[in-house]
Design a protein around this motif. Structure first.
Motif, PDB file in Angstrom:
ATOM      1  N   LEU A  81       0.824  -1.206   0.000  1.00  0.00           N
ATOM      2  CA  LEU A  81       0.000   0.000   0.000  1.00  0.00           C
ATOM      3  C   LEU A  81       0.864   1.265   0.000  1.00  0.00           C
ATOM      4  O   LEU A  81       0.517   2.267  -0.634  1.00  0.00           O
ATOM      5  N   GLN A  82       1.995   1.220   0.712  1.00  0.00           N
ATOM      6  CA  GLN A  82       2.915   2.357   0.738  1.00  0.00           C
ATOM      7  C   GLN A  82       3.457   2.636  -0.664  1.00  0.00           C
ATOM      8  O   GLN A  82       3.536   3.799  -1.100  1.00  0.00           O
ATOM      9  N   SER A  83       3.816   1.571  -1.368  1.00  0.00           N
ATOM     10  CA  SER A  83       4.347   1.740  -2.728  1.00  0.00           C
ATOM     11  C   SER A  83       3.268   2.206  -3.701  1.00  0.00           C
ATOM     12  O   SER A  83       3.550   2.971  -4.636  1.00  0.00           O
ATOM     13  N   TRP A  84       2.059   1.753  -3.475  1.00  0.00           N
ATOM     14  CA  TRP A  84       0.968   2.041  -4.414  1.00  0.00           C
ATOM     15  C   TRP A  84       0.284   3.374  -4.132  1.00  0.00           C
ATOM     16  O   TRP A  84       0.065   4.182  -5.047  1.00  0.00           O
ATOM     17  N   MET A  85      -0.036   3.631  -2.851  1.00  0.00           N
ATOM     18  CA  MET A  85      -0.863   4.792  -2.515  1.00  0.00           C
ATOM     19  C   MET A  85      -0.213   5.732  -1.495  1.00  0.00           C
ATOM     20  O   MET A  85      -0.831   6.719  -1.099  1.00  0.00           O
ATOM     21  N   GLY A  86       1.003   5.421  -1.051  1.00  0.00           N
ATOM     22  CA  GLY A  86       1.597   6.233  -0.005  1.00  0.00           C
ATOM     23  C   GLY A  86       1.056   5.819   1.361  1.00  0.00           C
ATOM     24  O   GLY A  86       0.275   4.874   1.483  1.00  0.00           O
ATOM     25  N   TRP A  87       1.454   6.546   2.413  1.00  0.00           N
ATOM     26  CA  TRP A  87       1.069   6.136   3.766  1.00  0.00           C
ATOM     27  C   TRP A  87      -0.436   6.217   3.999  1.00  0.00           C
ATOM     28  O   TRP A  87      -0.967   5.555   4.884  1.00  0.00           O
ATOM     29  N   ARG A  88      -1.143   6.999   3.209  1.00  0.00           N
ATOM     30  CA  ARG A  88      -2.606   7.107   3.382  1.00  0.00           C
ATOM     31  C   ARG A  88      -3.345   5.844   2.942  1.00  0.00           C
ATOM     32  O   ARG A  88      -4.506   5.630   3.305  1.00  0.00           O
ATOM     33  N   GLY A  89      -2.666   5.008   2.158  1.00  0.00           N
ATOM     34  CA  GLY A  89      -3.330   3.829   1.620  1.00  0.00           C
ATOM     35  C   GLY A  89      -3.872   2.893   2.687  1.00  0.00           C
ATOM     36  O   GLY A  89      -4.968   2.334   2.542  1.00  0.00           O
TER      37      GLY A  89
END
Length: 401
Positions: free
Chosen positions: A160-168
């Motif tokens: 999720l961090q790689s895909w959407m950043g910490w908000r993911g």
């Protein structure tokens, strides 16, 4: 809410599925953010230790909310409070997504934690809807699932961090919360009400359950076992990412391997539950935690800090945690079945407060983290063994003849 023994097996499986989702939601917001520590630190311009402290604060927030939720769900019913809690947790997660201020982020995390406190109701639902050996098996299953979820969550967090950043991670939590809300609406019919609890004030309810030595001892045993596992999870980014310089992907795969140990621990707990009594299961689990602490202490002093010297003892600790917690939960919850909500909340408060404070103390320790963690495992296992010896002694003293 009627006993599930009279319901079709498909309905039982659906209830177990809902309980599993509630277990996931209870641990997901704690651990899925671990790989995002560097990103959160950079975004809010705070140290990684501050971010780790926010995880501990989240655990304490859950504990505080459960002080009210348990007695209220005994009096008002499980379903209504569960739905309110899920909604509040989703609102808190939404706030985290949109804020750029660290203090507001902490505030919304606390709001999320207050809502997540409702997931303690799952313990009361087990007591309400299942009987006898079913309760023990289901608790072993959910403790195992919880450990797996805790350990797999960082891998999901890395993606999720790689895909959407910490908000993911917060966005996914909101989606899962919506699913749990819909499931609770469909599957939980009516409301469970504890008539004895309705005649008691909140303080009287807690005074009744917490005045029983065995009840407190069993929940403290579970709290000690949980704290060993939870403290490792909270400080793991500090050990593996900061000190050992692992990448986020390597860190997540390391914790995934640790999570697989929970499957073995759950299998051992299931076998033991059919062969030895709960007291023996608890002592066996605590003995494994003690062995893990001593092993970590020796390996760290001889070989120094490495993935092996930390992870190998924690795999042993995992088996002990799974065995001890499931047996201690069942023993504690069976003491006051008519106050299942209050009992679950009192125990969960002990668990999360102990876990939160212990992990915070270890993360801020001036000593080497593996050394501090090893001493924690040794101290808590010995305390648990002593408590259960006292429970056994008091029980024998009260037996006639």
């Amino acid at each position: 809410m009627p006993d599930l023994s009279e319901r079709p097996s498909i309905h039982k499986r659906a209830i177990v599925g809902l309980l599993s989702m509630l277990t996931l939601l209870g641990v997901f917001p704690i651990d899925v953010v671990l790989p995002s520590f560097p990103a959160l630190s950079e975004h809010f311009r705070n140290s990684s230790s501050d971010i780790a402290l926010s995880v501990s604060l989240f655990a304490v927030g859950i504990a505080l909310s459960q002080l009210l939720i348990g007695p209220l769900c005994d009096a008002l019913g499980r379903k209504k409070l569960l739905l309110i809690g899920i909604a509040v947790s989703a609102i808190g997660a939404t706030g985290c997504v949109f804020t750029d201020n660290f203090w507001l982020f902490l505030l919304f995390r606390i709001i999320q934690a207050l809502g997540c406190g409702c997931f303690v109701i799952s313990q009361a639902l087990i007591q309400d809807l299942f009987t006898g050996a079913q309760q023990q098996r289901l608790r072993i299953f959910l403790v195992t699932c919880g450990g797996i979820f805790i350990s797999v969550s960082p891998l999901a967090g890395t993606g999720l961090q790689s895909w959407m950043g910490w908000r993911g991670s917060f966005i996914v939590f909101i989606v899962l919360a919506i699913g749990a809300f819909a499931g609770a609406c469909l599957l939980l019919e009516g409301a469970v009400q504890g008539c004895r609890s309705r005649r008691m004030s909140l303080l009287a309810s807690y005074r009744n359950v917490c005045g029983h030595f065995g009840f407190v001892a069993y929940w403290l045993t579970s709290a000690f076992a949980f704290s060993c596992h939870f403290s490792f999870i909270v400080i793991s980014p500090l050990i593996f990412i900061e000190q050992l310089q692992l990448s986020q992907e390597a860190f997540s795969m390391t914790l995934l391997g640790y999570g697989l140990a929970y499957i073995g621990g759950g299998a051992c707990a299931t076998v033991l539950s059919n062969r030895i009594d709960s007291h023996a299961q608890i002592i066996t689990g605590l003995g494994l935690i003690l062995a893990a602490g001593l092993t970590m202490l020796v390996l760290f002093n001889i070989l120094g800090l490495s993935i092996t010297t930390v992870l190998l003892p924690m795999v042993v600790c995992t088996a002990g945690t799974t065995i001890a917690r499931a047996a201690a939960h069942t023993q504690a919850m069976n003491i006051f079945p008519e106050q299942a909500g209050t009992s679950a909340s009192a125990g969960s408060v002990l668990i999360f407060v102990t876990g939160g404070l212990t992990s915070a103390a270890i993360s801020l320790s001036p000593f080497a983290l593996p050394l501090t963690l090893a001493l924690c495992l040794i101290a808590f296992s010995l305390l648990g063994i002593t408590l259960n010896a006292l429970v056994r002694h008091r029980h024998r003293a009260l037996m006639p003849g």
